[in-house]
Design a protein around this motif. Structure first.
Motif, short mmCIF file in Angstrom:
data_model
loop_
_atom_site.label_atom_id
_atom_site.label_comp_id
_atom_site.label_asym_id
_atom_site.label_seq_id
_atom_site.Cartn_x
_atom_site.Cartn_y
_atom_site.Cartn_z
N ARG A 35 -93.20 -47.57 -0.42
CA ARG A 35 -93.37 -47.74 -1.68
C ARG A 35 -94.93 -48.31 -2.03
NH1 ARG A 35 -88.79 -50.62 -4.32
NH2 ARG A 35 -88.21 -48.40 -4.97
N ASN A 36 -95.44 -49.02 -1.25
CA ASN A 36 -96.83 -49.45 -1.50
C ASN A 36 -97.77 -48.80 -0.81
OD1 ASN A 36 -95.61 -51.45 -3.00
ND2 ASN A 36 -95.30 -52.74 -1.48
N ALA A 87 -101.25 -32.41 -5.09
CA ALA A 87 -100.56 -32.52 -3.90
C ALA A 87 -100.29 -34.18 -3.35
CB ALA A 87 -101.09 -31.79 -2.90
N ARG A 88 -101.26 -34.75 -3.51
CA ARG A 88 -101.34 -36.27 -3.24
C ARG A 88 -100.22 -36.92 -4.09
NH1 ARG A 88 -108.00 -37.12 -2.51
NH2 ARG A 88 -108.02 -36.83 -0.31
N ALA A 89 -100.51 -36.58 -5.39
CA ALA A 89 -99.44 -37.25 -6.35
C ALA A 89 -97.98 -37.09 -6.39
CB ALA A 89 -99.96 -36.94 -7.91
N TYR A 90 -97.88 -35.71 -5.90
CA TYR A 90 -96.39 -35.18 -5.53
C TYR A 90 -95.93 -36.07 -4.30
CZ TYR A 90 -96.95 -31.38 -8.84
OH TYR A 90 -97.04 -30.56 -10.19
N TRP A 91 -96.68 -36.15 -3.25
CA TRP A 91 -96.60 -36.82 -2.11
C TRP A 91 -95.87 -38.35 -2.52
CZ3 TRP A 91 -95.47 -35.20 2.61
CH2 TRP A 91 -95.14 -35.71 3.76
N ARG A 92 -96.79 -39.01 -3.17
CA ARG A 92 -96.49 -40.50 -3.69
C ARG A 92 -95.24 -40.47 -4.49
NH1 ARG A 92 -100.10 -44.22 -2.24
NH2 ARG A 92 -99.01 -45.76 -3.38
N GLU A 93 -94.97 -39.39 -5.42
CA GLU A 93 -93.70 -39.50 -6.25
C GLU A 93 -92.54 -39.30 -5.41
OE1 GLU A 93 -91.87 -36.89 -9.78
OE2 GLU A 93 -93.93 -36.37 -9.20
N GLY A 128 -91.73 -42.66 -3.50
CA GLY A 128 -90.97 -43.41 -4.67
C GLY A 128 -89.70 -43.10 -4.89
N LYS A 129 -89.37 -41.73 -4.73
CA LYS A 129 -87.90 -41.52 -5.05
C LYS A 129 -87.18 -41.70 -3.86
CE LYS A 129 -88.67 -37.86 -8.58
NZ LYS A 129 -88.22 -36.61 -8.83
N ALA A 130 -87.65 -41.44 -2.51
CA ALA A 130 -87.08 -41.89 -1.34
C ALA A 130 -86.86 -43.39 -1.16
CB ALA A 130 -87.73 -41.42 -0.17
N ALA A 131 -87.62 -44.23 -1.58
CA ALA A 131 -87.58 -45.71 -1.59
C ALA A 131 -86.34 -45.96 -2.50
CB ALA A 131 -88.76 -46.22 -1.95
N GLU A 141 -82.53 -47.75 -1.54
CA GLU A 141 -81.95 -48.91 -2.10
C GLU A 141 -80.82 -48.76 -2.63
OE1 GLU A 141 -85.82 -51.17 -4.06
OE2 GLU A 141 -84.99 -49.74 -5.19
N CYS A 142 -80.37 -47.50 -3.17
CA CYS A 142 -79.23 -47.21 -3.68
C CYS A 142 -78.14 -47.20 -2.42
CB CYS A 142 -79.08 -46.03 -4.56
SG CYS A 142 -80.01 -45.96 -6.13
N MET A 143 -78.51 -46.63 -1.42
CA MET A 143 -77.79 -46.51 -0.09
C MET A 143 -77.54 -47.81 0.60
SD MET A 143 -76.78 -43.25 0.86
CE MET A 143 -77.03 -43.16 2.51
#
Length: 284
Positions: free
Chosen positions: A66-67, A96-102, A105-108, A112-114
């Motif tokens: 996330r960070n 591309a950088r912004a999509y990667w960070r997004e 964040g979604k993976a994180a 958490e849900c898992m």
């Protein structure tokens, strides 16, 4: 201790030794993007222990993703062939950088849900792997093939960066001279063993090799970031590793003492007797 930062990696020279024959050996602690780990694993001259997704707590991995998400240092433009020589520029590279960070964040969040529904870290952490850094302890006497293949324009930029950072770190490090006497601690290459510990056990390299083994093994779930177990805990871990069936011997590959000739081979080392040979003889 030499610490060298690359664009997307960090290399720490943990122990650097030179046998009385002139043959060097080095142990490095590497931090790099997990996605290039398979490329390092193809180098069979290397002894290595790596951080495991099955062992590291989910919360720690989520915080890093996330960070400080790991990822490309070169945003290659779509083109034919394996090498992306041309890079995205301007708005496209920023996107591309912004999509990667997004995506990180979604993976994180999904991780958490898992975790909330009770899934084990060996499952949850797999979601995070594309955005993880990995910590790897590597020991070798032979580095030429690594530099020839990976410090090359045809290699993926991220592993080029790692290879060049390793080269620079080793060039700045001065190896410690090691004598021929196997029974003296001062003759041994012992990663993560302190000078004070060497001085306290000048004629007991076997004991210190066991401590070193345990500390190299901890790369699978610690990152040597200030967490220092007591020697008794290290010895307990060593005994569990060598008593296990099958034998968990890879952490015993980082300790060594000089052989009479620089050309003599011991496992994947030249000029140095690998601790693993002694352990296998004793515990098998």
């Amino acid at each position: 201790m030499i610490i060298q930062e690359g664009k997307g990696c960090r290399v720490t020279v943990v122990e650097h030794s030179e046998a009385f024959t002139g043959k060097p050996i080095a142990t490095l602690l590497l931090r790099y993007w997990r996605s290039i780990h398979a490329e390092l694993m193809t180098h069979r001259a290397f002894s290595r222990n790596a951080g495991s997704s099955r062992a590291i707590p989910v919360a720690r991995m989520i915080e890093q993703v996330r960070n400080d998400p790991a990822g490309p240092i070169h945003w290659g433009k779509n083109q034919r062939g394996m090498q992306a020589k041309e890079e995205l520029q301007g708005v496209e590279r920023d996107a591309a950088r912004a999509y990667w960070r997004e995506a990180a964040g979604k993976a994180a969040r999904y991780a958490e849900c898992m975790e909330e529904i009770g899934a084990h870290k060996q499952v949850v952490n797999r979601i995070l792997e594309p955005f993880q850094f990995i910590h790897v302890v590597v020991t070798a006497t032979e580095w030429d093939n690594w530099f020839e293949l990976r410090d090359h324009e045809d290699a993926q930029p991220e592993i080029q960066d790692l290879a060049r950072t390793v080269r620079e770190a080793l060039s700045q490090s001065t190896p410690v001279k090691r004598a021929r006497e196997r029974q003296l601690t001062s003759s041994w290459h012992l990663p993560f063993v302190t000078a004070e510990e060497r001085a306290g056990y000048p004629e007991d390299p076997t004991f210190l090799a066991q401590l070193s083994t345990a500390r190299c093994a901890r790369a699978s779930y610690l990152t040597h970031d200030g967490i220092e177990p007591k020697p008794v805990e290290d010895l307990d871990l060593f005994e569990r590793l060598v008593a296990a069936r099958p034998l968990h011997a890879s952490p015993t590959e980082h300790q060594a003492y000089p052989l009479p000739l620089a050309t003599q081979q011991s496992k994947n080392f030249y000029g140095w007797r690998q601790h693993r040979e002694l352990v296998e003889h004793r515990f098998r």
